[in-house]
Design a protein around this motif. Structure first.
Motif, short mmCIF file in Angstrom:
data_model
loop_
_atom_site.label_atom_id
_atom_site.label_comp_id
_atom_site.label_asym_id
_atom_site.label_seq_id
_atom_site.Cartn_x
_atom_site.Cartn_y
_atom_site.Cartn_z
N ILE A 113 55.12 6.84 -56.00
CA ILE A 113 54.62 7.01 -54.66
C ILE A 113 55.49 6.21 -53.72
N LYS A 114 55.63 6.74 -52.55
CA LYS A 114 56.53 6.13 -51.59
C LYS A 114 55.74 5.13 -50.76
N GLU A 115 55.96 3.89 -50.97
CA GLU A 115 55.09 2.90 -50.36
C GLU A 115 55.32 2.73 -48.87
N THR A 116 56.14 3.55 -48.32
CA THR A 116 56.35 3.48 -46.87
C THR A 116 55.72 4.67 -46.16
N SER A 117 55.21 5.60 -46.93
CA SER A 117 54.67 6.82 -46.31
C SER A 117 53.33 6.56 -45.64
N ALA A 145 49.75 4.57 -46.88
CA ALA A 145 49.02 3.62 -46.05
C ALA A 145 47.57 4.06 -45.86
N ASN A 146 47.38 5.35 -45.64
CA ASN A 146 46.03 5.86 -45.44
C ASN A 146 45.16 5.65 -46.67
#
Lengths: 118, 118
Positions: free
Chosen positions: B4-8, B12-13
């Motif tokens: 998972i892209k921890e910046t997406s 965050a949601n």
DNA sequence: TAAGGTACTATCAAAAATGTAAGTAATGAG
DNA sequence: CTCATTACTTACATTTTTGATAGTACCTTA
């Protein structure tokens, strides 16, 4: 949340599983990012589109619309439009939507437990 | 099930929601196509990789591996490897995995109810 | 020597979910 | 006439999940 391809293997798998197991059937309906959050708020009463939007952090209008449409199709929420300008649309849980309460409660219990055990 | 892209925004949601609501936290862990199905079978006892595969219609080995790894990371299943050839690996629920039972039961009840009301 | 069984891993491709940004209709207020 | 309000819709981009297919290691048995 877009169209599902009724020829995909994924579609067939989901169907096969939810045909036999009511719990997977249920999970297919209320699973996903937003449905439970929405239902959680609606358990406390009707809410307008804009109110839901404020309560759900960062949800986009597009997503909220898609989710509500889907929940409506699955007969979990009822949508009431008032003929006004500017428009006023209210969402509330249907009887079977209300019955999600124990499910949510159990999830909550387990979630709390699991979190504590970290 | 990949990285998972921890910046997406999506990441965050999910995080924001599951941080505040234990039920969404729980749903993030056991939601999805296979986790509940796997746990359902494991509630009845240990199973080997190949046995699980047979029980889960159409699951690919890749998916089964991914799911089991994730459930292991979330401390819901325990993996035991026996040093044999050919290999023998058993999966079983951890104590907190066992505690999913009431959750699954409520989902089952609700699913049955919803299905009947069609 | 070759084949078989078990639980994987690796690559690539497709499908599904979610996000971004912009626009729309209708009407009343100023 | 212009603007604000509300609940959307549309088109496109990105991210995430899932699938298809082909390997691999290791020992045992034939």
């Amino acid at each position: 949340m877009s169209k599902i391809k009724e020829t995909s293997t994924n579609f067939a798998n989901k169907k096969a599983l939810s045909d036999e197991c009511p719990e997977l059937y249920a999970s297919n309906i209320i699973g996903g990012q937003w449905p439970l959050a929405i239902c959680g708020y609606l358990l406390n009463g009707k809410l307008r589109f804009g109110e839901l939007k404020k309560k759900l952090p960062n949800i986009t209008e597009r997503m909220l619309t898609l989710q509500l449409r889907r929940l409506e199709k699955d007969r979990i929420v009822k949508r009431t439009v008032y003929a006004q300008v500017p428009p006023r649309v209210e969402y509330e849980l249907t009887p079977i939507g209300q019955k999600l309460k124990p499910v949510i409660e159990e999830l909550e219990k387990w979630g709390t437990l699991h979190k504590q055990s970290l």
